[in-house]
Write a protein that holds these residues in place. Structure first.
Motif, PDB file in Angstrom:
ATOM      1  N   ALA A   1      -8.719  25.550  13.501  1.00  0.00           N
ATOM      2  CA  ALA A   1      -9.052  24.114  14.508  1.00  0.00           C
ATOM      3  C   ALA A   1      -9.766  24.631  15.663  1.00  0.00           C
ATOM      4  CB  ALA A   1      -7.756  23.458  14.538  1.00  0.00           C
TER       5      ALA A   1
ATOM      6  N   MET B   1      -0.725  24.676   8.183  1.00  0.00           N
ATOM      7  CA  MET B   1      -0.253  24.682   9.623  1.00  0.00           C
ATOM      8  C   MET B   1       0.774  23.208   9.577  1.00  0.00           C
ATOM      9  SD  MET B   1      -1.247  25.021  13.400  1.00  0.00           S
ATOM     10  CE  MET B   1      -2.274  23.709  14.128  1.00  0.00           C
TER      11      MET B   1
ATOM     12  N   LYS C   1       2.126  15.243  13.635  1.00  0.00           N
ATOM     13  CA  LYS C   1       0.995  14.657  13.445  1.00  0.00           C
ATOM     14  C   LYS C   1       0.711  14.018  11.965  1.00  0.00           C
ATOM     15  CE  LYS C   1      -1.185  15.583  17.057  1.00  0.00           C
ATOM     16  NZ  LYS C   1      -1.657  16.840  17.580  1.00  0.00           N
TER      17      LYS C   1
ATOM     18  N   PRO D   1       1.547  21.371  12.366  1.00  0.00           N
ATOM     19  CA  PRO D   1       0.906  20.904  13.658  1.00  0.00           C
ATOM     20  C   PRO D   1       2.075  20.413  14.852  1.00  0.00           C
ATOM     21  CG  PRO D   1       0.248  19.002  12.420  1.00  0.00           C
ATOM     22  CD  PRO D   1       0.807  20.149  11.374  1.00  0.00           C
TER      23      PRO D   1
ATOM     24  N   ALA E   1      -5.557  28.730  12.213  1.00  0.00           N
ATOM     25  CA  ALA E   1      -5.503  27.601  11.343  1.00  0.00           C
ATOM     26  C   ALA E   1      -6.923  27.018  11.115  1.00  0.00           C
ATOM     27  CB  ALA E   1      -4.810  26.366  11.788  1.00  0.00           C
TER      28      ALA E   1
ATOM     29  N   PHE F   1       0.017  11.039   9.187  1.00  0.00           N
ATOM     30  CA  PHE F   1      -0.758  10.043   9.070  1.00  0.00           C
ATOM     31  C   PHE F   1       0.041   8.479   8.942  1.00  0.00           C
ATOM     32  CE2 PHE F   1      -2.612  13.464   6.634  1.00  0.00           C
ATOM     33  CZ  PHE F   1      -3.721  13.938   7.689  1.00  0.00           C
TER      34      PHE F   1
ATOM     35  N   ARG G   1       4.406  18.692   3.951  1.00  0.00           N
ATOM     36  CA  ARG G   1       3.030  18.451   3.611  1.00  0.00           C
ATOM     37  C   ARG G   1       2.397  19.758   3.588  1.00  0.00           C
ATOM     38  NH1 ARG G   1       0.106  14.805   8.143  1.00  0.00           N
ATOM     39  NH2 ARG G   1       0.700  16.832   9.391  1.00  0.00           N
TER      40      ARG G   1
END
Lengths: 287, 235
Positions: B52, B82, B88, B84, B50, B90, B147
């Motif tokens: 990161a 991804m 995660k 996660p 991804a 918001f 998402r």
């Protein structure tokens, strides 16, 4: 009637302090960056407007309009190339770097414009007043206050109604995950500081037309801005306006009591609020 | 040509090496599962793909192009999204705003929109205005998957989506996978729940201590072979 008059003048003065504070609040809310050069950037913008007025013969409002995009670019570059490098787990680097920038701006302005105090003339507008229910208020203070409300409304709309504002809030929550969504935090932060400099320029217009200014007055504006942000509660734009109004009213009452008490009364009001509500009056986030 | 390939992928956290030459491949339309114990390197593998975590460019190839050194935002743009580990979401954003964040980089039209995500997970439509933190764990996982889908990915990486959820909730979430595949996404699932992984995937890779120790289709792999690859040779 003197009471009412004092309150009204204080509220209008609070509008100016809210303008000082809104940009600070925006930047802190998004990236937890405390910009100690904020007040000096306001003074810098005031000198920029002054130069545009004197060199090009522009009307101050037109000059501010010209200064807006210039200051946006200044803010964008400053964030992208300087402040972004200081962000991290340690809170000390951004404080040191912005403190240094504050000194650089003050001395740069001193070299360029000398220590003479200046003012941006608004011609006949400076002396005009309107009557509001028996209280006479100056047209410029009224414009300042209305501009502050317009700025707060605009920032709220931006923050809560646009894709950019959504990205601001998401990145403030969790920059790594925002990156997985395609947000580039460094560019986003640069945009945020650019927007903060737009607010700074509006603040500078009213700072420079209201009273004299010189290169050394930035840090005091920073203190008022800080106090307004903290009274209002971190992250709340309306709270910031309210915080500015509290300081403004405290100052005008202090001044009505004894002119020597004006500044001190503002600080005392700030300390009292801090004593009773350490997290401010309208805190947005719990952190 | 494989949609995604890792070629001798190594990854480091500072001096600590987490992956030692991992080779995996995934064809378009396929679903593969990565299984392994805690610390086997599954999440590191996902984070590397991804973007990161930075890697050498040639170690990860997507649609034939080297992407190992690209940062996360550019990886999303290429079509890898991804979900996660730990969801995660918001916390300051509503459910719908969380979903919209997934479309931040999106260009043009595609299968996944707010409407199609709400059709996939109808409960989210009722809760679209709520804070994402007010949802149950399973609903939050649905938001995280929705998402990721909002970017219209060609490859969806799902990291431990069953972690901490009740079996019945896990079943509901995996029930969405056929539709996700119909939407045109290939899927990599990372699972500690081996039963779930074997059910959903056409091929399985087992990781142990940063290396692939076993690979094959669910039919080929015996329980014993998986146990040995998972925990090390029979003790």
């Amino acid at each position: 009637m003197i009471w009412l008059d004092t309150i009204v003048q204080g509220v209008l003065l609070g509008g100016l302090y809210a303008l000082f504070a809104a940009g600070l609040s925006l930047v802190f809310g998004i990236m937890r960056l405390v910009n100690l050069a904020h007040g000096d950037l306001i003074v810098l913008a005031a000198f920029l407007i002054l130069v545009l007025v004197t060199a090009l013969g522009l009307n101050p409002f037109l000059a501010a309009l010209v200064a807006l995009p210039i200051m946006f670019v200044v803010g964008w570059l400053l964030q992208f190339f300087v402040f972004n490098r200081t962000l991290g787990d340690d809170i000390l680097p951004p404080l040191l770097v912005t403190f240094g920038l504050s000194i650089v701006i003050q001395n740069g302005l001193l070299e360029t414009f000398s220590a003479d105090s200046r003012r941006i003339g608004t011609g006949a507008l400076a002396n005009q007043s309107v009557s509001l229910g028996g209280v006479h208020v100056g047209l410029m203070p009224l414009l300042t206050f209305l501009s502050a409300i317009a700025v707060i409304v605009a920032l709220n709309q931006l923050f809560y109604r646009t894709a950019l504002g959504r990205a601001f809030r998401a990145t403030s929550d969790d920059a790594v995950t925002a990156g997985l969504m395609g947000v580039e935090p460094k560019r986003l932060f640069a945009t945020a500081t650019g927007i903060a400099m737009i607010v700074v320029t509006i603040a500078a217009l009213y700072l420079g037309t209201r009273a004299n200014f010189d290169p050394s007055i930035g840090p005091a504006r920073l203190i008022y801005a800080f106090e307004a942000v903290i009274i209002g509660g971190l992250g709340s734009f309306w709270g910031t306006l309210f915080g500015g109004m509290i300081i403004g009213v405290a100052q005008t009452f202090g001044a009505a009591f004894n002119p020597a008490w004006q500044i001190l009364a503002g600080h005392i009001a700030f300390l009292l609020v801090l004593l009773v509500r350490p997290r401010g009056l309208f805190p947005r986030a719990v952190d | 040509m494989a949609l995604l390939e890792t070629i001798g992928l190594t990854a480091f956290y500072g001096d600590f090496q987490a992956l030692y030459g991992v080779d995996i491949a995934l064809d378009a339309g396929e679903t593969i599962a990565i299984i392994g114990a805690n610390g086997a390197g599954k999440t590191t593998l996902m984070r590397s793909i991804a973007g990161a975590l930075a890697n050498e460019a040639g170690m990860i190839r997507f649609e034939g192009k080297s992407i190992g050194n690209l940062p996360a935002p550019l990886i999303v743009e290429r079509g890898i999204a991804m979900v996660p580990e730990g969801r995660k979401l918001f916390p300051s954003l509503s459910v719908e705003e969380n979903l919209l964040m997934g479309a931040y980089r999106r260009k043009g039209k595609g299968e996944w929109t707010l409407d199609t995500v709400y059709e996939l997970f109808p409960v989210l439509r009722e809760r679209r205005r709520q804070a994402s933190t007010s949802l149950s764990g399973g609903q939050q996982q649905m938001v995280a998957i929705g998402r990721a889908l909002m970017s219209n990915p060609r490859l969806l990486l799902c990291d431990e989506i069953s972690l901490g959820l009740a079996p019945v909730v896990i079943r509901d979430i995996y029930a969405a996978f056929p539709k996700i595949r119909q939407g045109g996404a290939s899927v990599v699932v990372v699972e500690q729940d081996i039963g779930q992984a074997l059910k959903v995937a056409s091929r399985v890779y087992c990781l142990m201590e940063g290396r692939v120790t076993l690979t094959g289709t669910p039919q080929e792999l015996s329980r014993d072979a998986i146990r040995d690859a998972y925990f090390g040779a029979a003790a």
